[in-house]
Design a protein around this motif. Structure first.
Motif, PDB file in Angstrom:
ATOM      1  N   LEU A  55       0.829  -1.208   0.000  1.00  0.00           N
ATOM      2  CA  LEU A  55       0.000   0.000   0.000  1.00  0.00           C
ATOM      3  C   LEU A  55       0.860   1.253   0.000  1.00  0.00           C
ATOM      4  CD1 LEU A  55      -2.859  -1.032   2.473  1.00  0.00           C
ATOM      5  CD2 LEU A  55      -2.813  -1.157  -0.022  1.00  0.00           C
ATOM      6  N   LEU A  56       2.040   1.195   0.629  1.00  0.00           N
ATOM      7  CA  LEU A  56       2.988   2.306   0.557  1.00  0.00           C
ATOM      8  C   LEU A  56       3.444   2.518  -0.880  1.00  0.00           C
ATOM      9  CD1 LEU A  56       4.838   4.419   1.931  1.00  0.00           C
ATOM     10  CD2 LEU A  56       6.510   2.572   2.263  1.00  0.00           C
ATOM     11  N   GLY A  57       3.653   1.413  -1.603  1.00  0.00           N
ATOM     12  CA  GLY A  57       4.020   1.519  -3.018  1.00  0.00           C
ATOM     13  C   GLY A  57       2.930   2.163  -3.842  1.00  0.00           C
ATOM     14  N   VAL A  58       1.664   1.833  -3.539  1.00  0.00           N
ATOM     15  CA  VAL A  58       0.545   2.478  -4.238  1.00  0.00           C
ATOM     16  C   VAL A  58       0.521   3.973  -3.941  1.00  0.00           C
ATOM     17  CG1 VAL A  58      -1.966   2.578  -4.438  1.00  0.00           C
ATOM     18  CG2 VAL A  58      -0.821   0.370  -4.269  1.00  0.00           C
ATOM     19  N   GLY A  59       0.766   4.340  -2.668  1.00  0.00           N
ATOM     20  CA  GLY A  59       0.829   5.754  -2.306  1.00  0.00           C
ATOM     21  C   GLY A  59       1.924   6.484  -3.047  1.00  0.00           C
ATOM     22  N   THR A  60       3.065   5.825  -3.222  1.00  0.00           N
ATOM     23  CA  THR A  60       4.166   6.422  -3.994  1.00  0.00           C
ATOM     24  C   THR A  60       3.769   6.631  -5.446  1.00  0.00           C
ATOM     25  OG1 THR A  60       5.715   5.233  -2.554  1.00  0.00           O
ATOM     26  CG2 THR A  60       6.608   6.165  -4.589  1.00  0.00           C
ATOM     27  N   MET A  61       3.045   5.665  -6.008  1.00  0.00           N
ATOM     28  CA  MET A  61       2.585   5.778  -7.391  1.00  0.00           C
ATOM     29  C   MET A  61       1.604   6.934  -7.554  1.00  0.00           C
ATOM     30  SD  MET A  61       0.753   2.842  -9.707  1.00  0.00           S
ATOM     31  CE  MET A  61      -0.455   2.516  -8.433  1.00  0.00           C
ATOM     32  N   VAL A  62       0.703   7.098  -6.586  1.00  0.00           N
ATOM     33  CA  VAL A  62      -0.249   8.206  -6.631  1.00  0.00           C
ATOM     34  C   VAL A  62       0.488   9.541  -6.518  1.00  0.00           C
ATOM     35  CG1 VAL A  62      -2.135   9.324  -5.382  1.00  0.00           C
ATOM     36  CG2 VAL A  62      -2.195   6.858  -5.775  1.00  0.00           C
ATOM     37  N   GLY A  63       1.503   9.590  -5.644  1.00  0.00           N
ATOM     38  CA  GLY A  63       2.315  10.805  -5.537  1.00  0.00           C
ATOM     39  C   GLY A  63       3.018  11.136  -6.840  1.00  0.00           C
ATOM     40  N   ALA A  64       3.497  10.115  -7.532  1.00  0.00           N
ATOM     41  CA  ALA A  64       4.127  10.336  -8.835  1.00  0.00           C
ATOM     42  C   ALA A  64       3.119  10.864  -9.843  1.00  0.00           C
ATOM     43  CB  ALA A  64       4.752   9.031  -9.333  1.00  0.00           C
ATOM     44  N   ASP A  65       1.875  10.351  -9.785  1.00  0.00           N
ATOM     45  CA  ASP A  65       0.818  10.847 -10.674  1.00  0.00           C
ATOM     46  C   ASP A  65       0.568  12.335 -10.446  1.00  0.00           C
ATOM     47  OD1 ASP A  65       0.367   8.493 -11.970  1.00  0.00           O
ATOM     48  OD2 ASP A  65      -1.320   7.878 -10.733  1.00  0.00           O
ATOM     49  N   ILE A  66       0.526  12.737  -9.159  1.00  0.00           N
ATOM     50  CA  ILE A  66       0.259  14.142  -8.837  1.00  0.00           C
ATOM     51  C   ILE A  66       1.391  15.033  -9.336  1.00  0.00           C
ATOM     52  CG2 ILE A  66      -0.020  15.771  -6.929  1.00  0.00           C
ATOM     53  CD1 ILE A  66      -1.394  13.512  -5.372  1.00  0.00           C
ATOM     54  N   LEU A  67       2.643  14.593  -9.115  1.00  0.00           N
ATOM     55  CA  LEU A  67       3.789  15.395  -9.558  1.00  0.00           C
ATOM     56  C   LEU A  67       3.873  15.467 -11.083  1.00  0.00           C
ATOM     57  CD1 LEU A  67       6.544  14.184  -7.055  1.00  0.00           C
ATOM     58  CD2 LEU A  67       5.306  16.369  -7.044  1.00  0.00           C
ATOM     59  N   LEU A 115       9.665   8.267  -9.557  1.00  0.00           N
ATOM     60  CA  LEU A 115       8.877   7.676  -8.474  1.00  0.00           C
ATOM     61  C   LEU A 115       8.079   6.457  -8.946  1.00  0.00           C
ATOM     62  CD1 LEU A 115       7.479  10.809  -6.584  1.00  0.00           C
ATOM     63  CD2 LEU A 115       9.212   9.195  -5.801  1.00  0.00           C
ATOM     64  N   TYR A 116       7.781   6.391 -10.246  1.00  0.00           N
ATOM     65  CA  TYR A 116       7.074   5.226 -10.757  1.00  0.00           C
ATOM     66  C   TYR A 116       7.927   3.966 -10.598  1.00  0.00           C
ATOM     67  CZ  TYR A 116       3.558   8.283 -12.859  1.00  0.00           C
ATOM     68  OH  TYR A 116       2.558   9.189 -13.049  1.00  0.00           O
ATOM     69  N   ILE A 117       9.207   4.062 -10.914  1.00  0.00           N
ATOM     70  CA  ILE A 117      10.117   2.930 -10.738  1.00  0.00           C
ATOM     71  C   ILE A 117      10.212   2.562  -9.262  1.00  0.00           C
ATOM     72  CG2 ILE A 117      12.451   2.075 -11.113  1.00  0.00           C
ATOM     73  CD1 ILE A 117      10.886   2.518 -13.667  1.00  0.00           C
ATOM     74  N   LEU A 118      10.319   3.596  -8.397  1.00  0.00           N
ATOM     75  CA  LEU A 118      10.398   3.353  -6.957  1.00  0.00           C
ATOM     76  C   LEU A 118       9.140   2.645  -6.444  1.00  0.00           C
ATOM     77  CD1 LEU A 118      11.844   3.726  -4.239  1.00  0.00           C
ATOM     78  CD2 LEU A 118      10.756   5.986  -4.071  1.00  0.00           C
ATOM     79  N   SER A 119       7.974   3.091  -6.914  1.00  0.00           N
ATOM     80  CA  SER A 119       6.719   2.470  -6.463  1.00  0.00           C
ATOM     81  C   SER A 119       6.640   1.018  -6.920  1.00  0.00           C
ATOM     82  CB  SER A 119       5.517   3.262  -6.985  1.00  0.00           C
ATOM     83  OG  SER A 119       5.451   3.208  -8.399  1.00  0.00           O
ATOM     84  N   PHE A 120       7.122   0.740  -8.137  1.00  0.00           N
ATOM     85  CA  PHE A 120       7.132  -0.641  -8.634  1.00  0.00           C
ATOM     86  C   PHE A 120       8.007  -1.514  -7.737  1.00  0.00           C
ATOM     87  CE2 PHE A 120       8.927  -4.036 -11.234  1.00  0.00           C
ATOM     88  CZ  PHE A 120       7.781  -4.603 -11.766  1.00  0.00           C
ATOM     89  N   ILE A 121       9.179  -1.004  -7.383  1.00  0.00           N
ATOM     90  CA  ILE A 121      10.101  -1.764  -6.525  1.00  0.00           C
ATOM     91  C   ILE A 121       9.480  -2.016  -5.153  1.00  0.00           C
ATOM     92  CG2 ILE A 121      12.343  -1.692  -5.351  1.00  0.00           C
ATOM     93  CD1 ILE A 121      13.399  -0.103  -7.761  1.00  0.00           C
ATOM     94  N   ILE A 122       8.845  -0.980  -4.577  1.00  0.00           N
ATOM     95  CA  ILE A 122       8.233  -1.127  -3.249  1.00  0.00           C
ATOM     96  C   ILE A 122       7.121  -2.172  -3.276  1.00  0.00           C
ATOM     97  CG2 ILE A 122       6.877   0.046  -1.469  1.00  0.00           C
ATOM     98  CD1 ILE A 122       8.386   2.614  -2.160  1.00  0.00           C
ATOM     99  N   ILE A 123       6.261  -2.108  -4.314  1.00  0.00           N
ATOM    100  CA  ILE A 123       5.168  -3.081  -4.419  1.00  0.00           C
ATOM    101  C   ILE A 123       5.709  -4.497  -4.561  1.00  0.00           C
ATOM    102  CG2 ILE A 123       3.257  -3.867  -5.891  1.00  0.00           C
ATOM    103  CD1 ILE A 123       2.675  -0.915  -6.491  1.00  0.00           C
ATOM    104  N   MET A 124       6.751  -4.677  -5.376  1.00  0.00           N
ATOM    105  CA  MET A 124       7.313  -6.006  -5.576  1.00  0.00           C
ATOM    106  C   MET A 124       7.979  -6.529  -4.310  1.00  0.00           C
ATOM    107  SD  MET A 124       6.288  -6.874  -8.462  1.00  0.00           S
ATOM    108  CE  MET A 124       7.099  -8.466  -8.390  1.00  0.00           C
TER     109      MET A 124
END
Length: 348
Positions: free
Chosen positions: A135-147, A280-289
Motif C-alpha cells: 500500500l505504501l508503493g501504491v501511495g508512492t505511485m499516486v504521488g508520482a501521478d500528482i507530480l 517515483l514510478y520505478i520506486l513504487s514498482f520496486i516497493i510493491i514487488m
C-alpha cells in the motif's frame, strides 16, 4: 515457488493493462464509453466456452445438477462481479484518478477479512507488514501521478465517486474469495461456466437499460472493432487465467501482485498518451514487488475446524470402549495352513 508466483501475478497485471489501455484509447480517441457492453462481450465469451463445456458434462458436475443445487449462489456471485466492474469504471465520472487508485486498495483488507472468516486463512505479522509495504508503493505511485500532472480534475460529485469505488472494491473482494473457494473445492470450469451464464444475463439486462444509447452512437470502423476485440481477448484471458493463479497461491496474493497493473498502463501511456515520466514510478514498482515477495515468502496457515467434544459414556458403553482399546493392543495373529493339515500359529 516465489518466482513462479511473481511471474503469474505479473502476467495477470499485463492482461489488466491491456484492458485499461484499450478502454482509455476508445474513450480518448473515439469518445466511446461503454463499460457494460465491454463486460457483456467478456461474459458472452465465458458462456460460449466454459458453460458449453459444462453442458456436455454428465453426472454430479453437469450443468443441470450444478444449477439444481447452487443456482441462487451463482446469481449472487454474478451480480457481485458485474456490479464491481461497473462501479469502478463509473466512479471515474465523479471522482479523480488518484482517489480511485487509493480507494481501490480498500478491497485488500476486505479480502483478508473475508478469507479469515470464510476460508479460515490465518495470517502472520509478516503478511500484514507486506500488505502495508504494498500500500505504501501504491501511495508512492499516486504521488508520482500528482507530480506528473496525471490526476484528473474534480468530478461532478466526489463523494458519490468515492462511495462507488469502495463498494466496487468490496464486491471484487467477495467475488475473489468466492472464486478461491470454488476453484479449490469444486472446479475452475464450474466457476467460469456459471459466471459466464449469469454474468451474461445480468450484464445484458443492465446494458439494455443504461447503455443502449451509447452503443447506437458508436461510429463503427475497423480500428474501433480491433480495440473492442483486443479488450475482449485480454479480459477473457484474465478471467480464464486468474483461477489457475488463485489455485496455486491465494486471492489475497493475486490482488497484491496485480497492483503493478497501473504501472504497466503508465509505460504504455508514455508512448500512446504522452504521459510525463517520473522516477517515483520505478520506486513504487520496486516497493510493491518487495511487499509482494515478502507476502509470498511465508505461507498462510489454515485453521482446522473445531472438533466437537465427545460425550462421556458410562456403563456398558464404557466397558465396550475399554474392550476395543484392549483389542487394539492385542498383537496381530497370523494363521498358516500347511500340508498334512498342520496348523501353525504365530504372533507378530
Amino acid at each position: 515457488h516465489i518466482l513462479k508466483t511473481i511471474i503469474l501475478g505479473q502476467m495477470l497485471s499485463l492482461f489488466i493493462c491491456g484492458t485499461a489501455v484499450t478502454s482509455q484509447y476508445l474513450a480518448e480517441q473515439y469518445q466511446v464509453n461503454t463499460p457494460m457492453f465491454q463486460s457483456f462481450i467478456n461474459y458472452s465469451l465465458l458462456l460460449l466456452v466454459y458453460t458449453t463445456m459444462l453442458a456436455f458434462r454428465t453426472g454430479s458436475d453437469s450443468l443441470w445438477q450444478i444449477l439444481k443445487q447452487r443456482w441462487w449462489k451463482y446469481i449472487f456471485l454474478g451480480l457481485a462481479d458485474v456490479e464491481a466492474n461497473y462501479m469502478i469504471v463509473k466512479a471515474y465520472q465523479y471522482t479523480t484518478l488518484t482517489s480511485v487508485q487509493l480507494l481501490d486498495c480498500f478491497g485488500i483488507p476486505v479480502l483478508m477479512a473475508l478469507s479469515w472468516f470464510i476460508l479460515r486463512a490465518r495470517y502472520r505479522l509478516i503478511h500484514f507488514l507486506a500488505v502495508a509495504i504494498c500500500l505504501l508503493g501504491v501511495g508512492t505511485m499516486v504521488g508520482a501521478d500528482i507530480l506528473a500532472g496525471r490526476q484528473d480534475s474534480e468530478g461532478s460529485d466526489v463523494v458519490i465517486g468515492d462511495v462507488l469505488v469502495l463498494l466496487g472494491a468490496s464486491l471484487y473482494a467477495i467475488s475473489n474469495v468466492s472464486e478461491e473457494y470454488i476453484v479449490k473445492n469444486l472446479s475452475r470450469v464450474e466457476f467460469l461456466g456459471m459466471l459466464g451464464l449469469f454474468g451474461t444475463i445480468i450484464s445484458g439486462l443492465q446494458l439494455a437499460i443504461v447503455e443502449h444509447r451509447e452503443i447506437i452512437r458508436i461510429q463503427w470502423n475497423w480500428k474501433i472493432a480491433l480495440l473492442f476485440t483486443v479488450f475482449a481477448l485480454c479480459m477473457f484471458g484474465l478471467y480464464s487465467f486468474m483461477p489457475v493463479v488463485i489455485k496455486v497461491t491465494s486471492a489475497t496474493s493475486v490482488n497484491l501482485g496485480i497492483l503493478t497493473a497501473d504501472l504497466y498502463s503508465l509505460f504504455f501511456g508514455l508512448f500512446l498518451f504522452f504521459y510525463k515520466f517520473s522516477g517515483l514510478y520505478i520506486l513504487s514498482f520496486i516497493i510493491i514487488m518487495v511487499g509482494f515477495i515478502l507476502y509470498c515468502s511465508t505461507p498462510t496457515l489454515t485453521a482446522e475446524p473445531t472438533a466437537l467434544p465427545q460425550p462421556s459414556s458410562t456403563g456398558l458403553d464404557n466397558a465396550a470402549l475399554k474392550l476395543e482399546e484392549n483389542d487394539a493392543e492385542t498383537p496381530a495373529v497370523t494363521v498358516q495352513f500347511t500340508r498334512g493339515e498342520t496348523v501353525v500359529v504365530s504372533t507378530d
